[in-house]
Enzyme design. Structure first.
Site, mmCIF file in Angstrom:
data_model
loop_
_atom_site.group_PDB
_atom_site.id
_atom_site.type_symbol
_atom_site.label_atom_id
_atom_site.label_comp_id
_atom_site.label_asym_id
_atom_site.label_seq_id
_atom_site.Cartn_x
_atom_site.Cartn_y
_atom_site.Cartn_z
ATOM 1 N N GLU A 145 -3.356 -44.321 -10.904
ATOM 2 C CA GLU A 145 -3.038 -43.152 -11.726
ATOM 3 C C GLU A 145 -4.223 -42.794 -12.620
ATOM 4 O O GLU A 145 -4.617 -41.623 -12.722
ATOM 5 C CB GLU A 145 -1.783 -43.427 -12.555
ATOM 6 C CG GLU A 145 -0.508 -43.410 -11.716
ATOM 7 C CD GLU A 145 0.652 -44.202 -12.312
ATOM 8 O OE1 GLU A 145 1.659 -44.365 -11.613
ATOM 9 O OE2 GLU A 145 0.539 -44.664 -13.456
ATOM 10 N N GLN A 146 -4.774 -43.804 -13.258
ATOM 11 C CA GLN A 146 -5.885 -43.534 -14.181
ATOM 12 C C GLN A 146 -7.107 -43.018 -13.422
ATOM 13 O O GLN A 146 -7.818 -42.132 -13.892
ATOM 14 C CB GLN A 146 -6.211 -44.796 -14.982
ATOM 15 C CG GLN A 146 -5.024 -45.231 -15.849
ATOM 16 C CD GLN A 146 -5.437 -46.037 -17.073
ATOM 17 O OE1 GLN A 146 -6.568 -46.002 -17.500
ATOM 18 N NE2 GLN A 146 -4.479 -46.751 -17.645
ATOM 19 N N HIS B 4 2.682 -50.937 -21.685
ATOM 20 C CA HIS B 4 1.785 -50.022 -20.953
ATOM 21 C C HIS B 4 0.337 -50.201 -21.392
ATOM 22 O O HIS B 4 0.057 -50.336 -22.583
ATOM 23 C CB HIS B 4 2.234 -48.567 -21.170
ATOM 24 C CG HIS B 4 3.541 -48.274 -20.516
ATOM 25 N ND1 HIS B 4 4.737 -48.732 -21.023
ATOM 26 C CD2 HIS B 4 3.844 -47.612 -19.370
ATOM 27 C CE1 HIS B 4 5.721 -48.354 -20.222
ATOM 28 N NE2 HIS B 4 5.209 -47.677 -19.215
ATOM 29 N N SER C 50 -1.003 -48.257 -12.124
ATOM 30 C CA SER C 50 -1.738 -47.766 -13.288
ATOM 31 C C SER C 50 -3.194 -47.506 -12.929
ATOM 32 O O SER C 50 -3.787 -46.509 -13.344
ATOM 33 C CB SER C 50 -1.669 -48.773 -14.442
ATOM 34 O OG SER C 50 -0.467 -48.604 -15.134
ATOM 35 N N PHE D 245 -0.784 -44.598 -26.264
ATOM 36 C CA PHE D 245 -0.629 -43.215 -25.789
ATOM 37 C C PHE D 245 -0.284 -43.257 -24.306
ATOM 38 O O PHE D 245 -1.030 -43.804 -23.495
ATOM 39 C CB PHE D 245 -1.950 -42.472 -25.997
ATOM 40 C CG PHE D 245 -2.005 -41.109 -25.374
ATOM 41 C CD1 PHE D 245 -1.221 -40.075 -25.850
ATOM 42 C CD2 PHE D 245 -2.872 -40.853 -24.312
ATOM 43 C CE1 PHE D 245 -1.279 -38.806 -25.275
ATOM 44 C CE2 PHE D 245 -2.946 -39.592 -23.741
ATOM 45 C CZ PHE D 245 -2.145 -38.570 -24.223
ATOM 46 N N ILE E 160 0.922 -40.942 -20.976
ATOM 47 C CA ILE E 160 0.992 -39.578 -20.439
ATOM 48 C C ILE E 160 0.997 -39.679 -18.918
ATOM 49 O O ILE E 160 0.368 -40.576 -18.354
ATOM 50 C CB ILE E 160 -0.210 -38.740 -20.953
ATOM 51 C CG1 ILE E 160 -0.069 -37.273 -20.538
ATOM 52 C CG2 ILE E 160 -1.548 -39.310 -20.496
ATOM 53 C CD1 ILE E 160 -1.003 -36.337 -21.329
ATOM 54 N N CYS E 161 1.741 -38.798 -18.265
ATOM 55 C CA CYS E 161 1.754 -38.807 -16.798
ATOM 56 C C CYS E 161 0.430 -38.214 -16.317
ATOM 57 O O CYS E 161 0.325 -37.004 -16.104
ATOM 58 C CB CYS E 161 2.955 -38.024 -16.262
ATOM 59 S SG CYS E 161 3.046 -38.088 -14.462
HETATM 60 N N1 GUN Z 1 0.096 -42.736 -17.463
HETATM 61 C C1 GUN Z 1 0.116 -43.089 -16.172
HETATM 62 N N2 GUN Z 1 -0.212 -44.342 -16.027
HETATM 63 C C2 GUN Z 1 -0.451 -44.797 -17.265
HETATM 64 C C3 GUN Z 1 -0.837 -46.042 -17.752
HETATM 65 O O1 GUN Z 1 -1.057 -46.983 -17.027
HETATM 66 N N3 GUN Z 1 -0.998 -46.155 -19.100
HETATM 67 C C4 GUN Z 1 -0.797 -45.134 -19.946
HETATM 68 N N4 GUN Z 1 -1.007 -45.335 -21.242
HETATM 69 N N5 GUN Z 1 -0.407 -43.945 -19.521
HETATM 70 C C5 GUN Z 1 -0.258 -43.806 -18.179
#
Ligand code: GUN
Length: 181
Positions: free
Chosen positions: A91-92, A71, A88, A123, A125-126
């Protein structure tokens, strides 16, 4: 919402098509989809998700650590670089990590490094379930916990992340089926 998802089209997929549809649900870990296919037919989205999570749960401790290390770090620089998976990245961004002050970016990088140093994995986290402030305070709190607690927490967070990703894939598949019908 997920109750309305029809699993019949999923259960009809051959291994290649199934892996094509779900390989990216778990970050850089297509094996979750590859192995879960053997557990079909799935009665529900929850059953399908459980089968994929079971692949992770059955890994030994080192295997789980290696999986967690697939991740990316939460980071403004990672978003700008565009090198993460589409999920990702989205999400970020959803937590505003692409719009931080330089100071916040530096704080996040420092906290991430401290977390990685202590626990040996990033680390996780959702982020969709948290505000930017919530992410920072969870990170500060979770740095201090013991590593076994954090492995459990990381897997719980991954369950939430992957369930949301899976629901999105299933909705797309169901829409395609509806259009075909
Ligand atoms: N939570 C949701 N997406 C990600 C990700 O890409 N990386 C991390 N570290 N946490 C996440």
């Amino acid at each position: 919402m997920s109750q309305s998802i029809n699993l019949e089209p999923v259960n009809a997929l051959d291994h290649t098509a199934f892996v094509g549809a779900f390989a990216s649900v778990f970050e850089h870990f297509p094996r979750a989809a590859e192995d879960a296919w053997n557990e079909r037919p799935f009665a529900s989205a929850t059953a399908l998700h459980d089968a994929m999570m079971d692949v992770i749960r059955k890994l030994d401790t080192q295997g789980q650590r290696d999986f967690l290390n697939l991740h990316p770090l939460l980071s403004g620089a990672n978003i700008r670089a565009g090198t993460m998976t589409a999920d990702s990245n989205a999400e970020q961004k959803s937590a505003g990590l692409d719009a931080m002050s330089n100071e916040d970016e530096a704080t996040l990088d420092k906290l991430n490094a401290a977390y990685l140093e202590r626990h040996g994995f990033p680390f996780i986290i959702c982020v969709r379930h948290y505000t930017r402030e919530g992410i920072f305070s969870a990170l500060e709190r979770r740095i201090t916990r013991n590593t076994q607690q954090e492995m459990d927490e990381a897997l719980a967070q991954i369950a939430a992340i992957t369930r949301a990703r899976l629901n999105a894939r299933l909705s797309t598949l169901n829409l395609m089926e509806l259009r075909r019908a």
